[in-house]
Design a protein around this motif. Structure first.
Motif, PDB file in Angstrom:
ATOM      1  N   GLY A   3      37.055 -33.617  22.276  1.00  0.00           N
ATOM      2  CA  GLY A   3      35.954 -33.646  23.230  1.00  0.00           C
ATOM      3  C   GLY A   3      35.569 -32.261  23.670  1.00  0.00           C
ATOM      4  O   GLY A   3      36.393 -31.349  23.698  1.00  0.00           O
ATOM      5  N   LYS A  69      27.909 -37.803  25.085  1.00  0.00           N
ATOM      6  CA  LYS A  69      28.098 -37.952  26.516  1.00  0.00           C
ATOM      7  C   LYS A  69      26.882 -37.365  27.220  1.00  0.00           C
ATOM      8  O   LYS A  69      26.260 -36.423  26.744  1.00  0.00           O
ATOM      9  CB  LYS A  69      29.362 -37.214  26.958  1.00  0.00           C
ATOM     10  CG  LYS A  69      30.631 -37.796  26.353  1.00  0.00           C
ATOM     11  CD  LYS A  69      31.830 -36.999  26.732  1.00  0.00           C
ATOM     12  CE  LYS A  69      32.080 -37.153  28.219  1.00  0.00           C
ATOM     13  NZ  LYS A  69      33.277 -36.432  28.666  1.00  0.00           N
ATOM     14  N   HIS A  70      26.567 -37.919  28.365  1.00  0.00           N
ATOM     15  CA  HIS A  70      25.468 -37.372  29.157  1.00  0.00           C
ATOM     16  C   HIS A  70      25.846 -37.463  30.626  1.00  0.00           C
ATOM     17  O   HIS A  70      26.696 -38.258  31.028  1.00  0.00           O
ATOM     18  CB  HIS A  70      24.169 -38.131  28.900  1.00  0.00           C
ATOM     19  CG  HIS A  70      24.241 -39.583  29.241  1.00  0.00           C
ATOM     20  ND1 HIS A  70      23.935 -40.054  30.492  1.00  0.00           N
ATOM     21  CD2 HIS A  70      24.609 -40.663  28.512  1.00  0.00           C
ATOM     22  CE1 HIS A  70      24.106 -41.375  30.511  1.00  0.00           C
ATOM     23  NE2 HIS A  70      24.511 -41.770  29.319  1.00  0.00           N
ATOM     24  N   ASP A  71      25.207 -36.608  31.435  1.00  0.00           N
ATOM     25  CA  ASP A  71      25.507 -36.712  32.859  1.00  0.00           C
ATOM     26  C   ASP A  71      24.640 -37.814  33.459  1.00  0.00           C
ATOM     27  O   ASP A  71      23.758 -38.353  32.805  1.00  0.00           O
ATOM     28  CB  ASP A  71      25.314 -35.363  33.568  1.00  0.00           C
ATOM     29  CG  ASP A  71      23.892 -34.858  33.509  1.00  0.00           C
ATOM     30  OD1 ASP A  71      23.716 -33.640  33.571  1.00  0.00           O
ATOM     31  OD2 ASP A  71      22.945 -35.662  33.429  1.00  0.00           O
TER      32      ASP A  71
END
Length: 73
Positions: A3, A69-71
């Motif tokens: 990651g 992934k995103h915020d």
């Protein structure tokens, strides 16, 4: 699992047009990654990614699956 963030300027589409190579970093370490398949819609330079696969003897991570992934913004 691996990651980190997709390093800006590191995504390269391979000649077969279904494989990509890119670099994941965490602010300290950098790991080259190779992936063949359909990338997630949110996958892009500067974004977070989790790759599932295996680390090769040459230090390249062979990803079998990518999760972008995103915020929450």
């Amino acid at each position: 699992r691996l990651g980190g963030m997709v390093e800006r300027g590191s995504i390269v589409t391979q000649p077969d047009r279904i494989s990509i190579a890119f670099t994941v970093h965490d602010g300290e370490a950098r790991v080259p990654v190779r992936f063949t398949g359909i990338v997630p819609d949110l996958f892009r330079e500067g974004s977070g990614v989790v790759a599932e696969g295996r680390l090769g003897r040459d230090g390249t991570f062979a990803a079998a699956r990518l999760l972008a992934k995103h915020d929450e913004n």
